[in-house]
Structures are given as structure tokens and as C-alpha cells.
Design a protein around this motif. Structure first.
Motif, short mmCIF file in Angstrom:
data_model
loop_
_atom_site.label_atom_id
_atom_site.label_comp_id
_atom_site.label_asym_id
_atom_site.label_seq_id
_atom_site.Cartn_x
_atom_site.Cartn_y
_atom_site.Cartn_z
N TRP A 28 0.88 -1.23 -0.06
CA TRP A 28 -0.18 0.11 -0.05
C TRP A 28 0.87 1.05 0.16
O TRP A 28 1.93 1.37 0.62
N ARG A 74 -1.72 -0.72 -8.52
CA ARG A 74 -3.20 -0.53 -8.67
C ARG A 74 -3.47 0.65 -9.60
O ARG A 74 -2.37 1.50 -9.92
N MET A 75 -4.60 0.52 -10.43
CA MET A 75 -4.88 1.71 -11.38
C MET A 75 -5.61 2.51 -10.39
O MET A 75 -6.46 2.09 -9.50
N ILE A 76 -5.31 4.02 -10.45
CA ILE A 76 -6.08 4.95 -9.63
C ILE A 76 -7.13 5.75 -10.56
O ILE A 76 -8.34 5.62 -9.81
N VAL A 99 -6.06 -2.78 -20.18
CA VAL A 99 -7.13 -1.77 -19.74
C VAL A 99 -7.43 -0.95 -20.92
O VAL A 99 -8.82 -0.59 -21.14
N ARG B 18 -9.19 -9.29 -9.37
CA ARG B 18 -8.69 -8.90 -10.58
C ARG B 18 -9.31 -9.63 -11.67
O ARG B 18 -9.54 -9.21 -12.99
N GLN B 39 -9.25 1.80 -2.67
CA GLN B 39 -8.24 1.89 -3.58
C GLN B 39 -8.35 0.68 -4.39
O GLN B 39 -8.26 0.60 -5.53
N THR B 40 -8.77 -0.32 -3.65
CA THR B 40 -8.76 -1.80 -4.41
C THR B 40 -9.95 -1.70 -5.45
O THR B 40 -10.15 -2.14 -6.43
N ASP B 43 -9.28 0.46 -8.55
CA ASP B 43 -8.48 -0.51 -9.41
C ASP B 43 -9.29 -1.41 -10.22
O ASP B 43 -9.13 -1.57 -11.43
N ILE B 46 -11.43 0.20 -12.90
CA ILE B 46 -10.66 0.50 -14.31
C ILE B 46 -10.11 -0.92 -15.01
O ILE B 46 -10.33 -0.97 -16.22
N ARG B 47 -10.16 -1.84 -14.16
CA ARG B 47 -9.79 -3.24 -14.91
C ARG B 47 -11.16 -3.89 -15.47
O ARG B 47 -10.92 -5.23 -15.99
#
Lengths: 445, 245
Positions: A28, A74-76, A99, B18, B39-40, B43, B46-47
Motif C-alpha cells: 500500500w 493499482r490503477m488509480i 485496460v 482482478r 483503492q482496491t 483498481d 478500471i480493470r
């Protein structure tokens, strides 16, 4: 608990150097600051690493601290309207492509493997086959987070007045940990490429093809056979391409067909096997010459079809050698280098030749410069290999060129300093809590 | 596809989620750290996830697991797959002396997990389909001095999941226990991770995802642990007790 675990044999992609490190793998971003302070308190100098595709020692920090960023992937945010993607620094180009391609977007710059992290790509200011159009990846970074060894995280943009942004682009991880980045993407109409392969018989033809192709093609690159001397010196295959205007927008599935399970015996890569490979490659290139439509992966990432391909070079590993020489002397210098290689009989399996455009690189230590770049790899045979690279160094230095740190594991401090006149300016931005084997080596006076 | 992840900020859980996201699933992430859940969630969205929701809950202390689980399910309009992935390794040396710490290890890894697994099993059984996947450990296969309290909790979980799989046998839903070997996650921070036996969360996630759809009730991750643990389980005590493992 101590977040740093001992790990006794971290190797870089070339595999020549193997060294123990203290490795932490944060999960993290909120842990990073504490992690950096903890490492510093234990007396380690630090270096962030990603997917470890750097060939030499720029990604190694023996007996010191290594922060493995691959858990921060991670993607933000992704905004298709402004074409901006913000990701954690450990996110790979592979994950990003999965993506963005289906949204009609592509990376504005990509190296020859998609298994690199965003942080690593920025720290090496990577370039691709479209350098003459788009320059390096650093030109497309809109913001980034940089964590310094005092535990403070900075939010930097290209207009940063302190100069730290320019030092961090291509800064080899020495200015701190890149924690996240925002990159501007480019639009594409399809996930297909229109590609043309043109065999050429000698070096002069390469330069003519390159000059003729730069206006009409976004991507150019060529492979050359550097074992053939005499008449055939500099024969190769010139590849140029554009994103297709029509066709499927669905991304390719992974193209990794097989993975090298173990190191091959060191002898597997010898002048005969490489020579045979080169002959086959030329034959295949002639067979496939002309235009074709392909997917993104075969065009951009042919080598990714073999996982851990570096193992083909055996336990002793290999050296990469990538130089750029200025446009004014590129023909003579490249000719001299190919002649030296051919005379030595130490073939390079993957020899890539490309002209860089004159788009300025943003980083203080960015590698690309207007001229011609030659990328080679040599099985590590000890002294004879080092001697050959020494001869190449002399040609590059005489020409006023330089070598790519991401590929290097042995250039002299003098060679580095001659090639990168801004290095002392850069050194002012190096965070004293960070180090790498490469930097310790080349920053000696 | 609708997935509930209990313990969504664990690395194995996030890596598995994911794979569901890439298939356009709707996902509910349950855990006790809102920032990390968000945050997860960003992510996963977006995925490719169709929709991602978060629910704040201290899973180690269920109040009324059956009702809470029904609420989770209602949040995303019903559930197809459930992944239970939270757990703690604890400090074995400390827990041997400090019995409250030992009880904590059991409470988090076994007691609370049992409540959630039963709650999920009841719901899946009622709807006659779906899949419950729980993360166990190779440590549950044979007690050894380094981590037998954690191992005991995971062994209990193994018997529980065998039982649920037996109960499901003619009813439609699936129940699967995944037994990962040492994995590079925050749980194993500080250990020497050199060597070929260490797996990445992504490697384990591939197996978790595959086994949610098909295969038997127990899966080792990576698969070679099945052979290693077969040997270890069958070693006579007079040999095993002399080994430093």
C-alpha cells in the motif's frame, strides 16, 4: 516487524551480477513513508525496483535496501476524455494495455517489452520505435509522486521549478521512490498494425530507408546481422509500421508461448548458432517482406513470446550494449562498430538499429539523442567480451556518443561522464538515502 | 457474475478479484480499512468490473453473520461466488506463552471464518448454486513447531470445508479449500523469501479463480505442494520430529 527480508541472490535481467539485498515489498502507498524511514534507520541506502528488466546493475543495490514496487500496481484513475491514466508506480505496461486498448487508447511510447513497470519506464526514460515522433516516455508524464528519504512525498509536474521532475525522468531511481504517475495516452482506431518489412543488403541502404520512412511511418526499427562481414556487412531487415485505421479494437491475448524453464548451457549461444539464427532470420524476413497487418503484440513485443528468454544465455548471463552516436557521424561510427563486432566473431543474437529523431528528451540523464542507436547483446564470455565492448566504447566516445544506463553493467566512469555532461548537475538532485551499484560505479571521479 | 470477497485487502483476494474484474463481474469488497477498500475498488473498476461496492466490517468479530451476509448479498443483488481470504499468521512463540494471543489466532482464522463460511453455505444451498472458496494453508496439513497454532486453525478450516463440500455434494453449489504454500504477501513479511518454493499472490489467484468454477474440494497452490505435503504428512514421527522444517 522488519519489512526488509534478506534475499541472497537478486539478479538483473542480463544475469551477470548476482548479489544479496534486503528486500521489502510494500502493498500500500500509505506504508511507503514508514518503510523508507525504517530502511534508513537500519542503515540501508535504498533503491526502488520493478520488474527488473534493466540488464546491468542500474537496478541493483547490493547489501543495501531494495523496495520491490510490484505490489503497488493499482490503477488509480482513467479518464478516456482527457486520455489520462494515473497508476501506482508498480503497474506494468502489460496491465495498462489490457485496460486501455479496448477503449481506443495506447501507450504513447513503449519499449520492446511490455513487462516493465511505469516507475521503471520513467526512471529509465524509455523510448520506442516511434522515437522520431513521440520522443521518450518522460515527455508524456503529466504528474508523478516522489517519495524522498526524509519520508515526505512530493507531487511533481513538468513545470516543477525545483528541477526535481527533470532529474527524476531518466534519474535511475536515485532521486527517490516514484510512487505513482499520470501519463497521457494516445488514441488509436484499432488494435491492428499495418507493417512493412524491407530486407536491405548493406548499411547505407538502412540510412536511406530510415530517412525515407520517417515522414510516413510512426514506427521504424531494423534488425541487423552483425556476424556477416565483408560484402554482407550490415545486411538486415527494416521494419516500419503505423496503427491501422480500421480493424478489431480488442487487445491481443498474452503472446507468451513458452517460458525458458532453466538456464541453457553457456555454450548454447555461440557464433555458429547465432550465425544460423541470423541466416534463418534473413531468410524469413525475405519470405515475409512486403506489407502485412498484424496485432499489437507481434509488432511491439516479439520477444515477450518467450518468457525468461534471458535464460538462453546460460548461467554466465549476457551483456547488453546500447549506444547512440550523433547524426553527423552516424554512418561512419555505425560502420566501424559493425566491423569491430564482425571481426571479433562474437555475434549478437539481437542486434537492433534505429535512428532517433530530434525530439528533445526531458530528463537530465535521458539516453536518446539525435542520431543512430545500436543495441546488441553478447553472451558473457568474460575478458574477450569486455575487450570487444571496450573497442566499441572507443568508437562511441570518439563519435561523441553515449551508452544507455538501463543496458549497461560495466562502462567506465569516464565513459559515462563523457556521454552525460549533465551528470554533475544531476548529482545535486540525488537523494543521499538512495544508491545503486551503477551509480556508485559511474559517479566516481 | 456477482462476487463477495471477505477480506478484500489481502493480496491473494485482490489478485483474484482482478481476474473476476477482467470478466466484467460485479464485486462487493468486505474489510475493515475503508481507504484500502476504496483503492482496491477503483483498481477493479478500471480493470473492467461492472460495478464494485465496499462494505466496512470487522470480519474477525461477526455479530450476526447470517444476517450480515444476507445484507452483503443484497448490496449487489445476489451472489454467485464467495471468496473468504482473510487471516493472520500470529506470533507462534508469543502465542505459546500468552494464551490470549493463541485464542486470537484461532478466533480470527477459525471461529469467525466458520461463521462466515456457514452463513455463505446456507445462502448458496438455498439458491441451489454458487461457489464458496476459502483460503486455507499447507500449514494445516501437519502441525510443526514453527506455526502449529495457525496450522491448527487452518486444519480446522479444512475439516469444515470438507464437510460443507460433502453437504453440497448433491445440492448444486461448490465448496473449495485452497491450500497455498508460502506466498509473497504481507503475512510473510520479514521471512527469507529466496528459493523456488515461494509463490506470488497472482500465481495463487489463478488457482483460486479456476477452482471456483471446477475441480475437487481441495486444491494446493501451486499444485506441486500436493506432492510435497503428501510426503510430509506420511513421514513417520521419528523422522519428522528430527527435522528442522
Amino acid at each position: 516487524m522488519n519489512p526488509f527480508s534478506p534475499s541472497d541472490s537478486i539478479r538483473s535481467w542480463g544475469g551477470v551480477l548476482k548479489a544479496p539485498h534486503h528486500v521489502a515489498r510494500p502493498g500500500w502507498r500509505s506504508e511507503l513513508s514508514r518503510l523508507v524511514l525504517s530502511g534508513r534507520q537500519q542503515g540501508y541506502r535504498l533503491l526502488a525496483c520493478g520488474l527488473r528488466r534493466s540488464y546491468g546493475d542500474s537496478g541493483l543495490n547490493p547489501h543495501e535496501g531494495l523496495i520491490d514496487m510490484t505490489g503497488l500496481d493499482r490503477m488509480i484513475t482513467l479518464d478516456p476524455a482527457t486520455r489520462r491514466i494515473r497508476v501506482e508506480a508498480g503497474a506494468s505496461f502489460d496491465a495498462i494495455l489490457q485496460v486501455i486498448v479496448r477503449q481506443g487508447l495506447f501507450l504513447p511510447v513503449t519499449p520492446g517489452t511490455r513487462f516493465v513497470t511505469v516507475g521503471g519506464a520513467i526512471a529509465n526514460d524509455v523510448h520506442g520505435k516511434n522515437h522520431h515522433r513521440h520522443g521518450t516516455i518522460g515527455r508524456w508524464v503529466r504528474r508523478l509522486g516522489l517519495l524522498r528519504s526524509d519520508g515526505l512525498e512530493l507531487d511533481l509536474a513538468p513545470d516543477d521549478p525545483s528541477g526535481l521532475f527533470q532529474a527524476t525522468i531518466g534519474g535511475l531511481g536515485l532521486t527517490g521512490v516514484i510512487t505513482w504517475a499520470e501519463i497521457e495516452l494516445m488514441p488509436i482506431a484499432s488494435a491492428m498494425m499495418d507493417v512493412e518489412n524491407i530486407p536491405f543488403g548493406k548499411l547505407d541502404e538502412f540510412f536511406t530507408l530510415a530517412a525515407d520512412s520517417e515522414d510516413a511511418f510512426d514506427y521504424t526499427v531494423s534488425w541487423i546481422d552483425c556476424l556477416s562481414g565483408g560484402e554482407r556487412l550490415g545486411r538486415g531487415i527494416f521494419t516500419r509500421g503505423n496503427h491501422a485505421g480500421t480493424g478489431s479494437i480488442l487487445p491481443d491475448r498474452g503472446n507468451t508461448l513458452l517460458t525458458m524453464p532453466v538456464n541453457l548451457p553457456g555454450l548454447a549461444m555461440n557464433r555458429y548458432s547465432i550465425s544460423a539464427f541470423n541466416a534463418l532470420y534473413v531468410w524469413n524476413g525475405r519470405r515475409k517482406s512486403g506489407t502485412a497487418r498484424t496485432g499489437l503484440h507481434p509488432f511491439f513485443y516479439p520477444l515477450d513470446s518467450i518468457g525468461r528468454w534471458n535464460r538462453m544465455y546460460g548461467r554466465n548471463g549476457m551483456y547488453q550494449y546500447q549506444s547512440v552516436v550523433p547524426a553527423a557521424v552516424q554512418k561512419e561510427a555505425t560502420h566501424d562498430m559493425l566491423k569491430a563486432i564482425s571481426a571479433s566473431g562474437q555475434g549478437s543474437f539481437l542486434a537492433v538499429l534505429k535512428t532517433f529523431g530530434d525530439v528533445a528528451s526531458p530528463g537530465l540523464l535521458s539516453f536518446p539523442a539525435p542520431g543512430t542507436t545500436l543495441a546488441l547483446d553478447f553472451p558473457n564470455r568474460g575478458d574477450v567480451t569486455l575487450k570487444l565492448m571496450g573497442r566499441l566504447d572507443a568508437i562511441v566516445r570518439e563519435a561523441g556518443g553515449r551508452l544507455y544506463p538501463a543496458k549497461d553493467g560495466r562502462m567506465s566512469a569516464a565513459m559515462f561522464q563523457a556521454g552525460y555532461p549533465a551528470w554533475q548537475e544531476f548529482a545535486k538532485y540525488v537523494d543521499a538515502g538512495f544508491s545503486s551499484h551503477f551509480w556508485k560505479r559511474v559517479s566516481q571521479i | 457474475m456477482r462476487l463477495i470477497v471477505l477480506g478484500a485487502t489481502s493480496s491473494i483476494a485482490a489478485a483474484t478479484a482482478r481476474l473476476y474484474a477482467a470478466d466484467g463481474a460485479t464485486i462487493l469488497l468486505v474489510g475493515r480499512d475503508q481507504d484500502r477498500l476504496e483503492q482496491t475498488a477503483a483498481d477493479l473498476a478500471i480493470r473492467g468490473a461492472e460495478r464494485v461496492e465496499t462494505a466496512l466490517c470487522d470480519l474477525a468479530a461477526p455479530q450476526d453473520a447470517q444476517r450480515q451476509f444476507s445484507d452483503f448479498s443484497a448490496r449487489i443483488g445476489g451472489v454467485d461466488h464467495v471468496l473468504l481470504a482473510y487471516g493472520i499468521l500470529g506470533d507462534q512463540a508469543d502465542a505459546e506463552r500468552n494464551l490470549a494471543a493463541a485464542e486470537d489466532i484461532l478466533r480470527v482464522n477459525f471461529n469467525s471464518a466458520t461463521a462466515w463460511a456457514l452463513a455463505a453455505a446456507n445462502l448458496l444451498e438455498r439458491q441451489g448454486r454458487g461457489s464458496l472458496v476459502v483460503i486455507g494453508s499447507v500449514a494445516g496439513d501437519r502441525g510443526r513447531r514453527a506455526n502449529f497454532i495457525y496450522g491448527a486453525a487452518k486444519a480446522g478450516l479444512a475439516a469444515l470445508m470438507e464437510g460443507i463440500a460433502h453437504r453440497f455434494a448433491d445440492k448444486g453449489p461448490r465448496a473449495v479449500l485452497i491450500k497455498p504454500g508460502p506466498t509473497v504477501t504481507p503475512m510473510t513479511e520479514g521471512m527469507n523469501r529466496s528459493g523456488a518454493l515461494w509463490a506470488s499472490p497472482e500465481q495463487v489467484a489463478q488457482i483460486v479463480y479456476r477452482r471456483a468454477f471446477r475441480g475437487g474440494p481441495v486444491a494446493y497452490a501451486p499444485g506441486f505442494w500436493r506432492i510435497i505435503m503428501l510426503v510430509i504428512r506420511n513421514l513417520p514421527s521419528f523422522i519428522f520430529n528430527r527435522m528442522e522444517i
